[in-house]
Enzyme design. Structure first.
Site, PDB file in Angstrom:
ATOM      1  N   HIS A 178     -29.738   5.546  -9.831  1.00  0.00           N
ATOM      2  CA  HIS A 178     -28.875   6.464 -10.525  1.00  0.00           C
ATOM      3  C   HIS A 178     -27.305   6.190 -10.177  1.00  0.00           C
ATOM      4  CE1 HIS A 178     -26.302  10.265 -10.895  1.00  0.00           C
ATOM      5  NE2 HIS A 178     -26.907  10.012 -12.369  1.00  0.00           N
ATOM      6  N   GLU A 222     -26.122   2.936 -11.452  1.00  0.00           N
ATOM      7  CA  GLU A 222     -25.564   3.202 -12.836  1.00  0.00           C
ATOM      8  C   GLU A 222     -24.376   3.430 -13.075  1.00  0.00           C
ATOM      9  OE1 GLU A 222     -25.758   6.765 -15.517  1.00  0.00           O
ATOM     10  OE2 GLU A 222     -27.631   6.616 -15.054  1.00  0.00           O
ATOM     11  N   HIS A 223     -23.919   4.429 -12.314  1.00  0.00           N
ATOM     12  CA  HIS A 223     -22.441   5.088 -12.208  1.00  0.00           C
ATOM     13  C   HIS A 223     -21.484   3.628 -11.839  1.00  0.00           C
ATOM     14  CE1 HIS A 223     -22.285   9.474 -12.493  1.00  0.00           C
ATOM     15  NE2 HIS A 223     -23.514   9.240 -12.754  1.00  0.00           N
ATOM     16  N   GLU A 255     -22.242  16.212  -9.420  1.00  0.00           N
ATOM     17  CA  GLU A 255     -23.381  16.164 -10.220  1.00  0.00           C
ATOM     18  C   GLU A 255     -24.337  16.986  -9.948  1.00  0.00           C
ATOM     19  OE1 GLU A 255     -25.795  12.955 -13.311  1.00  0.00           O
ATOM     20  OE2 GLU A 255     -24.427  12.264 -11.915  1.00  0.00           O
TER      21      GLU A 255
END
Length: 412
Positions: free
Chosen positions: A46, A49-50, A126
């Protein structure tokens, strides 16, 4: 008509030409997600991905964003348990530009220290935001109850502790090891012809990365556990998890019909009984998660902690009646038509088609025509749903609860 092409290095390309639209959706699908992680690097898929949006050797983060904003396009990404997808949707005359930017991000992201630290803070926030939504985190708690220490039980976001350990080098090594040609599918849907495959092959068809044997995590086992967290919330959030079916299972359409009738719509048994008849909850639903080597049917609802016993009994009674009676001819017909309608409507979106084709190629390696899917839906019977219902909803289930009070008797 879907065109498939496999490059010399193993990268697969699927293209569906839709001449009646003016848009093109392009997705890079990589078969890497939290299931490929360890306790030490949980969350790296994840976070990566950022970081793919934070600058390349020729474009800064702002330039990547502006390159799509300036043409009215969209670019985004998401990470799941088993794959990661980077995608863009643009007007057809900007398809080549979108592909060029996506490939630049894929091959030339720099992961510089300054951007790394800023994005860590973004993901910390997040994670905190996620912690503030108990109706979300209860599903992660259920995954941990069901899959225990298997990576399918890991949270996709990772933790603040694992996130703090990521460096530019660990990201580059992960890309080198996991973003290999055999794991990549490039899916395109929209108003482009087959010559676009050559453009994709030129950019993605020759790269090579480590093909060293990687340890596999093994097949996940379904466990019966009860996990709870005390949290200062206004509601108690309850999840029940039952063993479901893997992706591509022959009975998957019977399961989709079954789930639709049980808790997939406003006319479903759970919605009508829990919300409409008893007024116990605002939100109640069920869904099925299908993975490569397993699956889970989840029932969720949230209610005041003082009504938790009644909610649980109502869900169990609904399941008991569902198993005993099966579905009616009317429910079967309505559910089938609802599924067909959703399928037809999704075909009007280039994004949906790109996603469907990319995921099917990545996870199944095959594509069904619309007629084949409709035929399989039509083959679902009351008997097939009845059998599946009684096979799935047994006493072998897991429970997850996030509640403002401790000591609920259903967890004993």
């Amino acid at each position: 008509m879907i065109k498939k092409y496999t490059c010399q290095n193993g990268v697969r390309i699927v293209l569906e030409k839709i001449p009646t639209v003016r848009s093109v959706a392009i997705g890079l699908w990589i078969k890497t997600g939290s299931i490929n992680e360890t306790p030490d690097n949980n969350g790296i898929s994840h976070f990566l991905e950022h970081m793919f949006f934070k600058g390349t050797t020729t474009r800064g983060a702002r330039e990547i964003a502006e390159s799509f904003d300036s043409i009215g396009g969209q670019v985004n990404a998401f990470t799941s348990k088993e794959y990661t997808c980077y995608y863009a949707k643009v007007l057809d005359n900007h398809a080549s530009m979108a592909l060029d930017v996506l490939s630049d991000m894929f091959f030339n992201s720099t992961f510089v220290e300054e951007e790394l630290q800023k994005e860590k803070n973004v993901v910390y926030e997040e994670i905190k935001m996620y912690e503030d939504t108990p109706d979300d985190i209860v599903h992660d708690l259920l995954s941990r109850a069901v899959y225990e220490n298997h990576p399918l039980g890991y949270p996709i976001l990772g933790t603040e502790e694992t996130l703090s350990t990521f460096t530019s080098e660990t990201l580059k090594q992960y890309v080198h090891d996991m973003y290999t040609p055999d794991k990549l599918v490039v899916s395109i849907a929209g108003n482009v012809d087959e010559s676009f495959i050559k453009e994709v092959e030129k950019l993605f068809g020759s790269y090579q990365r480590s093909d060293k044997a990687r340890e596999t995590t093994g097949r996940p086992s379904f466990h019966q556990n009860k996990l709870s967290r005390k949290k200062e919330t206004e509601q108690a959030h309850l999840c029940l998890g039952f063993e479901g079916l893997h992706i591509g299972h022959k009975d998957v359409y019977s399961l989709i019909v079954m789930n639709n009738v049980l808790g997939g719509s406003m006319s479903s048994r759970l919605f009508q009984e829990v919300r409409e008849q008893r007024g116990l909850a605002y939100s109640v639903y069920s869904y099925h998660s299908a993975y490569q080597d397993g699956g889970m049917v989840t029932i969720y609802s949230g209610t005041g902690a003082n009504q938790l016993d009644v909610l649980y009994e109502t869900i169990q009674n609904t399941l008991f009646q569902f198993k005993k009676e099966g579905i009616t001819a009317k429910e079967l017909k309505n559910s089938k038509e609802q599924l067909k309608g959703s399928l037809m409507l999704s075909l009007e979106s280039t994004n949906s088609r790109m996603s469907r084709n990319g995921k099917n190629e990545l996870m199944l390696g095959k594509h069904r025509s619309l007629d084949e899917i409709v035929e399989q839906i039509d083959q679902v019977t009351e008997e097939s749903v009845f059998t599946l219902t009684n096979n799935i909803f047994t006493d072998n289930f897991s429970t997850a609860l996030i509640s403002p009070i401790e000591g609920w008797k259903g967890l004993k």
